[in-house]
Enzyme design. Structure first.
Site, short mmCIF file in Angstrom:
data_model
loop_
_atom_site.label_atom_id
_atom_site.label_comp_id
_atom_site.label_asym_id
_atom_site.label_seq_id
_atom_site.Cartn_x
_atom_site.Cartn_y
_atom_site.Cartn_z
N GLY A 179 -90.03 24.92 -24.51
CA GLY A 179 -89.89 26.21 -23.84
C GLY A 179 -89.73 26.15 -22.33
N GLY A 218 -85.53 23.51 -29.45
CA GLY A 218 -86.80 23.89 -30.06
C GLY A 218 -86.95 25.39 -30.08
CB SER A 219 -88.24 27.79 -27.54
OG SER A 219 -87.59 27.17 -26.46
CB SER A 234 -87.49 20.26 -31.00
OG SER A 234 -88.86 20.01 -30.75
N GLY A 258 -92.74 16.86 -22.09
CA GLY A 258 -94.13 17.30 -22.16
C GLY A 258 -94.35 18.59 -22.93
CG MET A 292 -91.70 12.17 -24.80
SD MET A 292 -91.54 13.97 -24.94
CE MET A 292 -91.39 14.13 -26.72
C1 DX5 Z 1 -89.77 18.18 -24.32
C2 DX5 Z 1 -89.33 17.81 -25.71
C3 DX5 Z 1 -88.24 18.68 -26.24
C4 DX5 Z 1 -88.67 20.10 -26.45
C5 DX5 Z 1 -87.48 20.97 -26.73
O1 DX5 Z 1 -90.74 17.31 -23.91
O2 DX5 Z 1 -88.86 16.49 -25.72
O3 DX5 Z 1 -87.70 18.15 -27.42
O4 DX5 Z 1 -89.57 20.23 -27.51
O5 DX5 Z 1 -87.90 22.30 -26.74
P1 DX5 Z 1 -87.05 23.44 -26.04
O6 DX5 Z 1 -85.70 23.44 -26.71
O7 DX5 Z 1 -87.85 24.68 -26.32
O8 DX5 Z 1 -86.95 23.11 -24.58
ZN ZN Z 2 -87.68 15.82 -27.49
#
Ligand code: DX5
Ligand code: ZN
Length: 222
Positions: free
Chosen positions: A147, A199-200, A10, A144, A70
């Site tokens: 991390g 993501g993170s 992400s 939202g 979202m």
């Molecule tokens: C949350 C997002 C996720 C998020 C994932 O609202 O939909 O895609 O960016 O990031 P990590 O892996 O850091 O939870």
């Molecule tokens: Zn997402």
């Protein structure tokens, strides 16, 4: 059993001042898809990126773009994201006047359609849409922010979705999103995930290739 999974970094956790480098780095590191978190400050309390940025991202990579909307008005904006280059579009059904119409539009415009299920939403809520989608996005955090901590209570629900898909022989992928890293990826894969968003868990590590290698290794051991 060796299960082949797709890893979708992400970009919300990337360094946006170096976005092209970051995207090309995860592509070179073996990412399968690129997950693009679109937030409007209305459905969720955060604002991220719009179709203009997606159009530029499309030029920076050959990876499939997985747009996670979202936003309060996906009927208005999903077509714009598809035009900008999104290959997959996930919508939150609570944001649609009629989710079936939104999903049909996404497919008619040539993208793959997906429904996102928040941690507090029962799987039964989406059962009526299984014939209209290509993927189910199981949220393992509340949408939202990047991390956040992984919500383990969602695991049995992922297994339930996987069972419904297997029993019905449905051509659907299961994606999981939120708080997933190399040290817990095995849990969502065991529960039945095919596509893993992180993501993170990727962008905040020093060596993306090594992290993705560790993720695949952990998933293969399941
Ligand atoms: C949350 C997002 C996720 C998020 C994932 O609202 O939909 O895609 O960016 O990031 P990590 O892996 O850091 O939870
Ligand atoms: Zn997402």
């Amino acid at each position: 059993m060796t299960k082949s999974i797709k890893i979708a970094p992400s970009i919300l956790s990337a360094d946006f001042t170096r976005l092209t480098d970051e995207i090309q780095a995860v592509e070179a590191a073996g990412a399968d898809w690129l997950h693009v978190d679109v937030m409007d400050g209305h459905f969720v309390p955060n604002i991220t990126i719009g179709p203009v940025v997606v159009e530029w991202i499309r030029k920076a990579t050959r990876l499939p773009l997985d747009a996670h909307l979202m936003i309060s008005d996906p009927d208005k904006y999903a077509p714009e994201f598809i035009k900008a280059g999104a290959d997959w579009v996930s919508i939150h059904p609570e944001t649609c006047r009629d989710p079936s119409t939104t999903l049909r539009t996404i497919r008619a415009l040539g993208a793959k359609a997906s429904i996102a299920v928040n941690p507090d939403v029962a799987v039964e809520r989406i059962e009526g849409h299984l014939g209209e989608i290509d993927m189910i996005l199981m949220m393992t955090v509340f949408p939202g922010f990047a991390g956040q901590a992984f919500i383990e209570d969602v695991l049995p629900k992922i297994t339930k979705v996987r069972t419904i898909i297997s029993e019905g022989k449905l051509p659907l992928l299961v994606e999981t999103d939120g708080g997933i890293k190399a040290d817990n990826i095995d849990r969502v894969v065991r529960a039945g995930a095919d596509v893993i968003v992180s993501g993170s868990g990727i962008f905040k590590t020093p060596d993306y290739a090594e992290t993705i290698r560790l993720m695949r290794k952990a998933a293969e051991r399941v």
